[in-house]
Design a protein around this motif. Sequence first.
Motif, PDB file in Angstrom:
ATOM      1  N   ALA A  63       2.506 -14.638  14.769  1.00 33.52           N
ATOM      2  CA  ALA A  63       1.489 -14.606  13.710  1.00 33.52           C
ATOM      3  C   ALA A  63       2.048 -13.953  12.452  1.00 33.52           C
ATOM      4  CB  ALA A  63       0.258 -13.845  14.186  1.00 33.52           C
ATOM      5  N   LEU A  64       2.832 -12.882  12.630  1.00 34.84           N
ATOM      6  CA  LEU A  64       3.432 -12.209  11.483  1.00 34.84           C
ATOM      7  C   LEU A  64       4.433 -13.118  10.779  1.00 34.84           C
ATOM      8  CD1 LEU A  64       3.724  -9.621   9.825  1.00 34.84           C
ATOM      9  CD2 LEU A  64       5.407  -8.817  11.494  1.00 34.84           C
ATOM     10  N   THR A  65       5.210 -13.854  11.565  1.00 38.00           N
ATOM     11  CA  THR A  65       6.185 -14.779  10.988  1.00 38.00           C
ATOM     12  C   THR A  65       5.485 -15.889  10.207  1.00 38.00           C
ATOM     13  OG1 THR A  65       7.769 -14.342  12.773  1.00 38.00           O
ATOM     14  CG2 THR A  65       8.053 -16.392  11.525  1.00 38.00           C
ATOM     15  N   ARG A  66       4.376 -16.401  10.767  1.00 41.06           N
ATOM     16  CA  ARG A  66       3.628 -17.446  10.065  1.00 41.06           C
ATOM     17  C   ARG A  66       3.093 -16.940   8.728  1.00 41.06           C
ATOM     18  NH1 ARG A  66       1.544 -18.608  15.233  1.00 41.06           N
ATOM     19  NH2 ARG A  66      -0.374 -17.453  14.716  1.00 41.06           N
ATOM     20  N   LEU A  67       2.617 -15.690   8.722  1.00 36.21           N
ATOM     21  CA  LEU A  67       2.082 -15.114   7.487  1.00 36.21           C
ATOM     22  C   LEU A  67       3.185 -15.003   6.435  1.00 36.21           C
ATOM     23  CD1 LEU A  67      -0.164 -13.762   5.846  1.00 36.21           C
ATOM     24  CD2 LEU A  67       0.412 -11.591   6.972  1.00 36.21           C
ATOM     25  N   GLU A  68       4.355 -14.553   6.847  1.00 37.15           N
ATOM     26  CA  GLU A  68       5.470 -14.437   5.899  1.00 37.15           C
ATOM     27  C   GLU A  68       5.882 -15.804   5.366  1.00 37.15           C
ATOM     28  OE1 GLU A  68       7.836 -10.411   7.207  1.00 37.15           O
ATOM     29  OE2 GLU A  68       8.156 -12.208   8.429  1.00 37.15           O
ATOM     30  N   GLN A  69       5.793 -16.817   6.230  1.00 36.13           N
ATOM     31  CA  GLN A  69       6.123 -18.170   5.789  1.00 36.13           C
ATOM     32  C   GLN A  69       5.096 -18.672   4.766  1.00 36.13           C
ATOM     33  OE1 GLN A  69       6.282 -20.248   9.530  1.00 36.13           O
ATOM     34  NE2 GLN A  69       8.448 -19.721   9.900  1.00 36.13           N
ATOM     35  N   SER A 103       9.268 -11.755   2.741  1.00 34.45           N
ATOM     36  CA  SER A 103       9.321 -10.843   3.881  1.00 34.45           C
ATOM     37  C   SER A 103       8.420  -9.651   3.619  1.00 34.45           C
ATOM     38  CB  SER A 103      10.757 -10.359   4.117  1.00 34.45           C
ATOM     39  OG  SER A 103      11.591 -11.437   4.492  1.00 34.45           O
ATOM     40  N   LEU A 104       7.567  -9.353   4.571  1.00 27.38           N
ATOM     41  CA  LEU A 104       6.662  -8.219   4.455  1.00 27.38           C
ATOM     42  C   LEU A 104       7.210  -6.981   5.149  1.00 27.38           C
ATOM     43  CD1 LEU A 104       3.311 -10.107   5.175  1.00 27.38           C
ATOM     44  CD2 LEU A 104       4.243  -9.454   2.944  1.00 27.38           C
ATOM     45  N   LEU A 105       8.007  -7.186   6.207  1.00 23.36           N
ATOM     46  CA  LEU A 105       8.555  -6.084   6.986  1.00 23.36           C
ATOM     47  C   LEU A 105      10.031  -6.342   7.253  1.00 23.36           C
ATOM     48  CD1 LEU A 105       5.681  -5.882   9.618  1.00 23.36           C
ATOM     49  CD2 LEU A 105       6.226  -4.047   8.007  1.00 23.36           C
ATOM     50  N   THR A 106      10.797  -5.253   7.227  1.00 22.08           N
ATOM     51  CA  THR A 106      12.174  -5.334   7.724  1.00 22.08           C
ATOM     52  C   THR A 106      12.156  -4.786   9.134  1.00 22.08           C
ATOM     53  OG1 THR A 106      12.659  -3.146   6.776  1.00 22.08           O
ATOM     54  CG2 THR A 106      13.181  -5.090   5.443  1.00 22.08           C
ATOM     55  N   MET A 136      10.310  -0.541  12.062  1.00 24.78           N
ATOM     56  CA  MET A 136       9.906  -1.532  11.071  1.00 24.78           C
ATOM     57  C   MET A 136       9.542  -0.793   9.787  1.00 24.78           C
ATOM     58  SD  MET A 136       7.507  -4.260  13.118  1.00 24.78           S
ATOM     59  CE  MET A 136       6.196  -3.058  13.195  1.00 24.78           C
ATOM     60  N   ASP A 137       9.943  -1.369   8.681  1.00 21.79           N
ATOM     61  CA  ASP A 137       9.615  -0.767   7.385  1.00 21.79           C
ATOM     62  C   ASP A 137       9.020  -1.835   6.483  1.00 21.79           C
ATOM     63  OD1 ASP A 137      10.593   1.944   7.755  1.00 21.79           O
ATOM     64  OD2 ASP A 137      12.599   1.039   7.785  1.00 21.79           O
ATOM     65  N   LEU A 138       8.049  -1.418   5.682  1.00 19.30           N
ATOM     66  CA  LEU A 138       7.459  -2.327   4.711  1.00 19.30           C
ATOM     67  C   LEU A 138       8.438  -2.595   3.579  1.00 19.30           C
ATOM     68  CD1 LEU A 138       3.883  -0.815   4.397  1.00 19.30           C
ATOM     69  CD2 LEU A 138       4.363  -3.180   5.033  1.00 19.30           C
ATOM     70  N   GLY A 173       5.697  -6.150   0.892  1.00 24.80           N
ATOM     71  CA  GLY A 173       4.812  -5.830   2.013  1.00 24.80           C
ATOM     72  C   GLY A 173       3.846  -4.707   1.679  1.00 24.80           C
ATOM     73  N   LEU A 174       4.331  -3.684   0.945  1.00 29.04           N
ATOM     74  CA  LEU A 174       3.466  -2.574   0.555  1.00 29.04           C
ATOM     75  C   LEU A 174       2.376  -3.051  -0.394  1.00 29.04           C
ATOM     76  CD1 LEU A 174       2.785   0.419   0.530  1.00 29.04           C
ATOM     77  CD2 LEU A 174       4.477   0.744  -1.288  1.00 29.04           C
ATOM     78  N   ALA A 175       2.745  -3.887  -1.362  1.00 25.70           N
ATOM     79  CA  ALA A 175       1.752  -4.409  -2.309  1.00 25.70           C
ATOM     80  C   ALA A 175       0.726  -5.265  -1.580  1.00 25.70           C
ATOM     81  CB  ALA A 175       2.457  -5.217  -3.403  1.00 25.70           C
ATOM     82  N   PHE A 176       1.209  -6.081  -0.617  1.00 30.44           N
ATOM     83  CA  PHE A 176       0.295  -6.963   0.112  1.00 30.44           C
ATOM     84  C   PHE A 176      -0.619  -6.163   1.042  1.00 30.44           C
ATOM     85  CE2 PHE A 176      -0.769  -9.986   3.542  1.00 30.44           C
ATOM     86  CZ  PHE A 176      -1.375 -10.966   2.761  1.00 30.44           C
ATOM     87  N   LEU A 177      -0.112  -5.057   1.580  1.00 32.57           N
ATOM     88  CA  LEU A 177      -0.924  -4.215   2.471  1.00 32.57           C
ATOM     89  C   LEU A 177      -2.147  -3.677   1.738  1.00 32.57           C
ATOM     90  CD1 LEU A 177      -1.305  -2.684   5.168  1.00 32.57           C
ATOM     91  CD2 LEU A 177       0.092  -0.846   4.189  1.00 32.57           C
ATOM     92  N   LEU A 178      -1.950  -3.216   0.518  1.00 37.92           N
ATOM     93  CA  LEU A 178      -3.073  -2.681  -0.253  1.00 37.92           C
ATOM     94  C   LEU A 178      -4.127  -3.756  -0.483  1.00 37.92           C
ATOM     95  CD1 LEU A 178      -1.088  -0.594  -2.922  1.00 37.92           C
ATOM     96  CD2 LEU A 178      -2.210   0.240  -0.844  1.00 37.92           C
TER      97      LEU A 178
END
Length: 293
Positions: A37-43, A48-51, A57-59, A63-68
């Motif tokens: 599901a995470l991979t689909r979201l990034e696609q 990339s939202l996470l490394t 795992m790091d944002l 990824g940080l902007a999208f999290l907010l």
Amino acid sequence: MAIESEDLRNFVAVVEAGSLSAAAEILGQTTSGVSRALTRLEQKLATSLLTRTTRRMDLTEEGLAFLLQARSILGALDQAEESMRLRTQKPVGKLRVDAAAPFLLHCIVPHVGAFRAAYPGIELELTTNDRFIDLVEQRTDIAIRIGELQDSTLHAKSLSTARMNVVASPSYLAAHGVPQDVEALDAHTLLGFSQPDSLNMWPLLHAGGDRYPARAAVRASSGETIRQLALHGQGIACLSDFMSQADIAEGRLVRLLAQADSGYRQKISAVYYRNTQLARRISCFLDFLHERL
């Protein structure tokens, strides 16, 4: 491809849980399912939202902007869902409402039956005070206040406005004559409030401005007392429309000096503390009252 709320919930869960396996346990899914599901979201986002490494795992910056944004969107969705859920439920419990006696008698009491029929689970407790009260000290949920509001931490809702009518009874006018202009009031017996003195500034246009300072021979703390004095021929009063319009329509009081009306309208507001447990009861009552005013 459109992003769905489930995509956002999976992403936020992964970030907050700190790992795919921990997020999977919270969501009741498999670790591989959450990863896909995470991979689909990034696609879908083409970024990339996470490394991800074997240990952590790091944002990413994206990824940080999208999290907010994701948290904000999910919060709004949850709030909307809660609002709709509450709307389908009948509110129950006690609701304490305080108002000046005239407003309570003329604007609330006539509608209590209809309100109780619409919301049978709400137990109304009505109290009267002619002065502003402390809601917490008096254990009051809503206070209806007439006139300008003072700055405070309370939430306020405007309910309506009311015209002010200068009135006297036919018997008083028969005995003392009808004032033809504002200055003529100086020769009449005037009825006023003991406090605040701002209520004795009648909204009448005259040579001195648009507020006439009524020098009352008889004063009272309650508008209803002043109304009764006027009905009994004791003088001329300035009363809110909501407490004098029926008397005028039925001839018990006569409106005077309409040509000098300054156009001032008295504000009618409700003040309350925002309380999630009371919110539904408060909104039901205020919406109901606003419609009728």
